[in-house]
Design a protein around this motif. Sequence first.
Motif, PDB file in Angstrom:
ATOM      1  N   PHE A 108      21.238   7.676  28.224  1.00 62.91           N
ATOM      2  CA  PHE A 108      22.202   7.839  27.127  1.00 62.91           C
ATOM      3  C   PHE A 108      21.674   8.861  26.111  1.00 62.91           C
ATOM      4  O   PHE A 108      20.498   8.830  25.752  1.00 62.91           O
ATOM      5  N   ILE A 109      22.586   9.704  25.668  1.00 62.06           N
ATOM      6  CA  ILE A 109      22.256  10.628  24.578  1.00 62.06           C
ATOM      7  C   ILE A 109      23.296  10.394  23.482  1.00 62.06           C
ATOM      8  O   ILE A 109      24.498  10.327  23.759  1.00 62.06           O
ATOM      9  N   PHE A 110      22.790  10.255  22.249  1.00 65.53           N
ATOM     10  CA  PHE A 110      23.684   9.847  21.162  1.00 65.53           C
ATOM     11  C   PHE A 110      23.939  11.006  20.200  1.00 65.53           C
ATOM     12  O   PHE A 110      23.180  11.973  20.140  1.00 65.53           O
ATOM     13  N   GLN A 111      25.017  10.836  19.421  1.00 65.25           N
ATOM     14  CA  GLN A 111      25.362  11.861  18.432  1.00 65.25           C
ATOM     15  C   GLN A 111      24.225  12.079  17.437  1.00 65.25           C
ATOM     16  O   GLN A 111      23.870  13.191  17.111  1.00 65.25           O
ATOM     17  N   PHE A 112      23.665  10.972  16.944  1.00 65.50           N
ATOM     18  CA  PHE A 112      22.591  11.083  15.948  1.00 65.50           C
ATOM     19  C   PHE A 112      21.252  10.689  16.569  1.00 65.50           C
ATOM     20  O   PHE A 112      20.440  10.037  15.940  1.00 65.50           O
ATOM     21  N   GLY A 162      17.493  19.537  16.073  1.00 68.96           N
ATOM     22  CA  GLY A 162      17.373  20.041  17.448  1.00 68.96           C
ATOM     23  C   GLY A 162      16.214  19.383  18.174  1.00 68.96           C
ATOM     24  O   GLY A 162      16.330  19.007  19.355  1.00 68.96           O
ATOM     25  N   GLU A 163      15.081  19.248  17.463  1.00 67.09           N
ATOM     26  CA  GLU A 163      13.905  18.614  18.084  1.00 67.09           C
ATOM     27  C   GLU A 163      14.205  17.152  18.429  1.00 67.09           C
ATOM     28  O   GLU A 163      13.867  16.678  19.515  1.00 67.09           O
ATOM     29  N   ALA A 164      14.839  16.477  17.477  1.00 64.74           N
ATOM     30  CA  ALA A 164      15.147  15.063  17.707  1.00 64.74           C
ATOM     31  C   ALA A 164      16.089  14.906  18.907  1.00 64.74           C
ATOM     32  O   ALA A 164      15.913  14.004  19.731  1.00 64.74           O
ATOM     33  N   GLN A 165      17.060  15.815  19.031  1.00 64.90           N
ATOM     34  CA  GLN A 165      17.992  15.698  20.155  1.00 64.90           C
ATOM     35  C   GLN A 165      17.285  15.991  21.470  1.00 64.90           C
ATOM     36  O   GLN A 165      17.580  15.371  22.500  1.00 64.90           O
ATOM     37  N   ARG A 166      16.294  16.901  21.440  1.00 66.36           N
ATOM     38  CA  ARG A 166      15.551  17.176  22.679  1.00 66.36           C
ATOM     39  C   ARG A 166      14.686  15.970  23.070  1.00 66.36           C
ATOM     40  O   ARG A 166      14.548  15.650  24.238  1.00 66.36           O
ATOM     41  N   VAL A 167      14.100  15.306  22.049  1.00 64.51           N
ATOM     42  CA  VAL A 167      13.330  14.088  22.337  1.00 64.51           C
ATOM     43  C   VAL A 167      14.272  13.021  22.902  1.00 64.51           C
ATOM     44  O   VAL A 167      13.933  12.313  23.858  1.00 64.51           O
ATOM     45  N   ALA A 168      15.484  12.963  22.341  1.00 64.44           N
ATOM     46  CA  ALA A 168      16.462  11.983  22.830  1.00 64.44           C
ATOM     47  C   ALA A 168      16.855  12.278  24.274  1.00 64.44           C
ATOM     48  O   ALA A 168      17.045  11.367  25.084  1.00 64.44           O
ATOM     49  N   ILE A 169      16.949  13.569  24.585  1.00 63.72           N
ATOM     50  CA  ILE A 169      17.270  13.934  25.981  1.00 63.72           C
ATOM     51  C   ILE A 169      16.098  13.541  26.890  1.00 63.72           C
ATOM     52  O   ILE A 169      16.298  13.002  27.987  1.00 63.72           O
ATOM     53  N   LEU A 186      25.022   9.930  30.143  1.00 62.31           N
ATOM     54  CA  LEU A 186      26.205   9.839  29.300  1.00 62.31           C
ATOM     55  C   LEU A 186      25.829  10.322  27.901  1.00 62.31           C
ATOM     56  O   LEU A 186      24.828   9.864  27.336  1.00 62.31           O
ATOM     57  N   ALA A 187      26.613  11.228  27.393  1.00 61.50           N
ATOM     58  CA  ALA A 187      26.297  11.796  26.089  1.00 61.50           C
ATOM     59  C   ALA A 187      27.488  11.612  25.151  1.00 61.50           C
ATOM     60  O   ALA A 187      28.622  11.932  25.511  1.00 61.50           O
ATOM     61  N   ASP A 188      27.179  11.058  23.978  1.00 60.25           N
ATOM     62  CA  ASP A 188      28.235  10.826  22.996  1.00 60.25           C
ATOM     63  C   ASP A 188      28.087  11.867  21.889  1.00 60.25           C
ATOM     64  O   ASP A 188      27.175  11.776  21.075  1.00 60.25           O
ATOM     65  N   GLU A 189      28.976  12.830  21.875  1.00 61.52           N
ATOM     66  CA  GLU A 189      28.938  13.916  20.882  1.00 61.52           C
ATOM     67  C   GLU A 189      27.521  14.474  20.734  1.00 61.52           C
ATOM     68  O   GLU A 189      26.946  14.461  19.650  1.00 61.52           O
ATOM     69  N   PRO A 190      26.941  14.993  21.786  1.00 61.93           N
ATOM     70  CA  PRO A 190      25.521  15.363  21.737  1.00 61.93           C
ATOM     71  C   PRO A 190      25.205  16.541  20.812  1.00 61.93           C
ATOM     72  O   PRO A 190      24.063  16.723  20.415  1.00 61.93           O
ATOM     73  N   THR A 191      26.234  17.309  20.474  1.00 58.74           N
ATOM     74  CA  THR A 191      25.952  18.486  19.646  1.00 58.74           C
ATOM     75  C   THR A 191      26.636  18.413  18.284  1.00 58.74           C
ATOM     76  O   THR A 191      26.580  19.371  17.515  1.00 58.74           O
ATOM     77  N   ALA A 192      27.254  17.289  17.992  1.00 54.17           N
ATOM     78  CA  ALA A 192      28.052  17.193  16.762  1.00 54.17           C
ATOM     79  C   ALA A 192      27.215  17.377  15.503  1.00 54.17           C
ATOM     80  O   ALA A 192      27.702  17.877  14.500  1.00 54.17           O
ATOM     81  N   ALA A 193      25.953  16.968  15.587  1.00 55.97           N
ATOM     82  CA  ALA A 193      25.111  17.049  14.390  1.00 55.97           C
ATOM     83  C   ALA A 193      24.280  18.336  14.364  1.00 55.97           C
ATOM     84  O   ALA A 193      23.371  18.464  13.549  1.00 55.97           O
TER      85      ALA A 193
END
Lengths: 239, 377
Positions: free
Chosen positions: A97-101, A155-162, A174-181
């Motif tokens: 899972f990848i989240f918006q935030f 960006g770093e946090a989203q890469r760690v989340a990925i 499954l990604a929920d708004e992965p780039t919204a933030a």
Amino acid sequence: MTTLADPLVRLDRISKHFGEGETRVDALRAVSLEVHPGEVVALLGPSGSGKTTLLNVIGCILDPSSGSMELDGELVLKDGAWLRRDLKRLRLDKIGFIFQFHNLIPFLDATDNVALVLQLAGADATTAHERAIGLLKYLEVDHRRQAMPAKLSGGEAQRVAIARALANKPRIILADEPTAALDSKRAAIVMDLLRRVAVEQQAAIIAVTHDEKIFDRFDRIFSLRDGWLESETNSLQTA
Amino acid sequence: MNLAYRDIRHNLGRFLLTCVGLGLLLGVVLAMIGIYRGLVVDALTIARAPGVDLWVVEANTRGPFAEASRIPGDLREAVARIAGVASAGSITYQTVESEHRGGKLRLYVIGYEPTRPGGPPEITEGRGIARSHYELVADRSTGLTLGDRIQLGRSTFSVVGLTRYQVNSGGDPAIYITLPDAQKLQFDLAPPAARVQLARGTSGSSRDTVNTVVARLQPNASPDAVAETVRRWKHLAAITQQAQELILTRSLVDRARRQIGLFTSLLLAVSAVIIALIIYTMTMEKLRQIATLKLIGAPDRTIVGMIVQQALALGFIGFGIGAMLIVSIKDYFPRRVVLEPDNVLALGFVVFAVCLAASGLGVRAALRIDPASALGG
């Protein structure tokens, strides 16, 4: 196991309604779709169209009212009833899972956020740590391996989340708004990463998004309206 | 990976501050338990000091502590001759106020016969009374030291020995003097009043009156049987040591004991609610993280373990702080604070149970949260 031609996600007439009688709301109406290995697809639609409901059903966190579902070649849902009782284990093994935030655990550093998922799946601490660092390197964020989430940029946090989503080598992400933030530049980087993951790991990536600037990054876009799967287009048509 | 430990380490300052706050609260609970125990122990101290088996007092009274009792001093010889009695001694009790180092000193004066039962249980410094007049043994809490001289009535006494933990049920520190000195202190009138009494022709009455005669029994003697023998004299009452202690705890300090006991119970209930709220709040603050954990597949035991471990850590660290605090300051309380290991353990067990119950609320909230709530903004 699936062959290259087999879909990783196959939905057959999935429906979901909330309430009964006059208060009944049909969130999904007989949605059928397939997503294949290496594909990056988007779920698009206005608010209330059912895209998050659909993501929750595919993520095995919401019981559909009817329909069947296959994940990675395994029939997990038949006629609205789960065939597996351990849905948590199913999520742990097969779905990332990848989240918006990003939803990183704030009291764990970047490495431990990734290692946690591995340890939950049964890996020992050393193996989990080594694989976590490997994933952070793969996503080019290993220089921040000891940083706490609050100290990471978006960006770093989203890469760690990925990296966390990839930890157990799931074939469905499954990604929920992965780039919204994220701003345009970082959104493009994240989408490139997801594309790379899909191709290199032969994973299927399904993202809910409203972000028009990344529409051209998807192989296919499923549009939902009032619970119906209204159309299926490829990104070139949309762009 | 221990999530509870990681979370605590991440928010260490806040966690420790919460522990200190809880520790202060539990410290107050412990102090109240100690004060409660101290009240009971203090009430029993003077009654236990002579180390006797039987108290002979005025007929139809429950003296000498719960009710006034006056009996002739020479009854001691009669009691000593009863079959089964090993030794007997006469004692007087009275409360006086004196001046010492510019301040008022309230004292519980015990008059006894130095060679007979009734004296201080132990001398921690100095010696016992060796002369027949004007020497005293004082409890340390009086503030008197060896060699101090203090005016009692019309006489000046020298402190020759010190004892400890000898206070009456009101918390007044005890001093021990000889029986004749105590009787003189109790009955001798100031010269003008004595002259008035002489003029009225009443000065010839005997002052050999005591409050009680205590008796130690022979090893094979039954206290109840000897007491029954004494009662047959009609004008006397006899109370066994066990009955005397019951009178003190059930009658003399009963209201104060119940008051403090009730307040301690309320404090404990308030502490339980506060612990529950702290743990519940700690859990509620993490609901989104818990939802994320559930979504990525964390089993319930991981989530339950995190909440329960944090609750227990909070409880035990708070309890440890509270216990250390009270143990280190209990001697500065104006009245005795008695903390027995079993009292501390009992509270520890209560804190453990409260933490478990409180974490149950948090666990319930955590297990009910929908993992889907981790998705979305």
